[in-house]
Design an enzyme around this catalytic site. Structure first.
Site, PDB file in Angstrom:
ATOM      1  N   ASP A 179      40.071  47.215  36.668  1.00 58.18           N
ATOM      2  CA  ASP A 179      41.051  46.214  36.238  1.00 58.18           C
ATOM      3  C   ASP A 179      40.309  44.988  35.726  1.00 58.18           C
ATOM      4  O   ASP A 179      39.087  44.907  35.784  1.00 58.18           O
ATOM      5  CB  ASP A 179      41.951  45.825  37.417  1.00 58.18           C
ATOM      6  CG  ASP A 179      41.151  45.278  38.582  1.00 58.18           C
ATOM      7  OD1 ASP A 179      40.886  44.059  38.594  1.00 58.18           O
ATOM      8  OD2 ASP A 179      40.771  46.060  39.487  1.00 58.18           O
ATOM      9  N   ASP A 192      40.764  41.908  37.033  1.00 56.05           N
ATOM     10  CA  ASP A 192      41.028  40.886  38.039  1.00 56.05           C
ATOM     11  C   ASP A 192      42.308  40.158  37.620  1.00 56.05           C
ATOM     12  O   ASP A 192      43.259  40.809  37.197  1.00 56.05           O
ATOM     13  CB  ASP A 192      39.822  39.952  38.198  1.00 56.05           C
ATOM     14  CG  ASP A 192      39.801  39.258  39.560  1.00 56.05           C
ATOM     15  OD1 ASP A 192      39.954  39.971  40.570  1.00 56.05           O
ATOM     16  OD2 ASP A 192      39.639  38.041  39.603  1.00 56.05           O
TER      17      ASP A 192
END
Length: 292
Positions: free
Chosen positions: A210, A212
């Site tokens: 991802d 973050d």
């Protein structure tokens, strides 16, 4: 000449290794507590391997409660010479996209609730972690990743946070814009520091899941999205690991970067002042120098 034994510490989503021969899950007793799980031993293309699921099978340990000292000590007791850490992470760089891997070579340690050293009162030691990963081992991982068709970036700074919560937006922006971190995770510290104290070569493979929370087009971290990416990353990691034995010789020469000699000048406590009980616990980690 020492025989090579590759130890793989698997992070979220990676709970085994494909293709191992003569496998057995073994219990390893450690004076530093019980490791995260049994350790899977076997061989791959004639090279000994050991696999330890960092969070335990079924994911029972949080990043804070992982028994890091017991894990590293247990791997050293088994004869592991080279540790490959595989872990999920968030990315602070647009070009380090979900599904990509990063060969980490630096850390910023923001953990605060973990035991970070094998040494202490009664046997004090200071090792250098200026360069906390082994370039030789990292290069082997990079080559294996490329051969497996993985988009893999060589070099990056890993921000180790305590967790278990993900970052606030303000923290994410600070780590990215002001601290120069490239990826963020919760488990590589104190693992890397302990591997250095145990004189083990250590390489960190960060699997990006991802962005973050800093990325304006992706929003906050979503666990469902992370799990989907984890499954794909885990298969890529298995393919990469399968290529490592051909890149690391069966007979292991001394590390050209000195990882396996990190304690040569590290122990400060005079022999007559050393705590006997602590010295006994250090038999696997530091026996090479304590019994010299």
């Amino acid at each position: 000449m020492t025989e090579t034994m590759i130890g793989v510490i698997g992070g979220s989503g990676l709970y085994d290794i494909d293709g191992l021969e003569n496998t057995a899950w073994v219990d390893v007793e450690s004076p530093w507590g019980t490791p995260s799980d049994q350790i899977l031993t076997g061989s791959l293309n004639g090279v000994k391997m050991a696999f330890l699921p960092r969070h335990g099978r079924g994911h029972v340990h949080s990043p804070t409660t992982v028994p890091y000292r017991a894990n590293i000590d247990a791997l050293k007791r088994l004869g592991v010479t080279d540790v490959i850490s595989v872990s999920a992470c968030g990315s602070f760089r647009e070009e380090y996209a979900p599904g990509h891997f990063v060969i980490v070579d630096q850390f910023i340690d923001r953990t605060f609730a973990r035991e970070k050293s094998f040494f202490g009162t009664g046997c004090v030691a200071h090792v250098s972690v200026a360069h906390p990963t082994c370039p030789r081992l990292g290069e082997a991982c990079h080559q294996a990743g490329q051969a497996a068709g993985i988009t893999i970036h060589k070099g990056g700074t890993y921000l180790a946070m305590e967790g278990p919560q993900f970052s606030t937006l303000a923290e994410s922006k600070m780590y990215r814009e002001h601290w120069g971190a490239d990826v963020i995770g919760m488990t590589n510290m104190p693992e890397a520091k302990l591997a250095r104290e145990a004189e083990l070569c250590y390489a960190s493979i960060a699997m990006v899941t991802d962005y973050d929370s800093w990325h304006p087009d992706h929003g906050e971290v979503d666990v469902n999205d992370i799990i989907k990416t984890l499954m794909g990353n885990s298969e890529k990691a298995r393919n990469m690991i399968r290529g490592l034995p051909d890149l690391l010789d069966h007979d292991r020469a001394p590390c050209p970067h000195g990882c396996d000699r990190a304690l040569d000048f590290a122990i400060m406590t005079a022999p007559e002042k050393r705590d006997a009980d602590l010295v006994a616990k250090l038999d696997a980690v530091a026996g090479r120098v304590l019994t010299a």
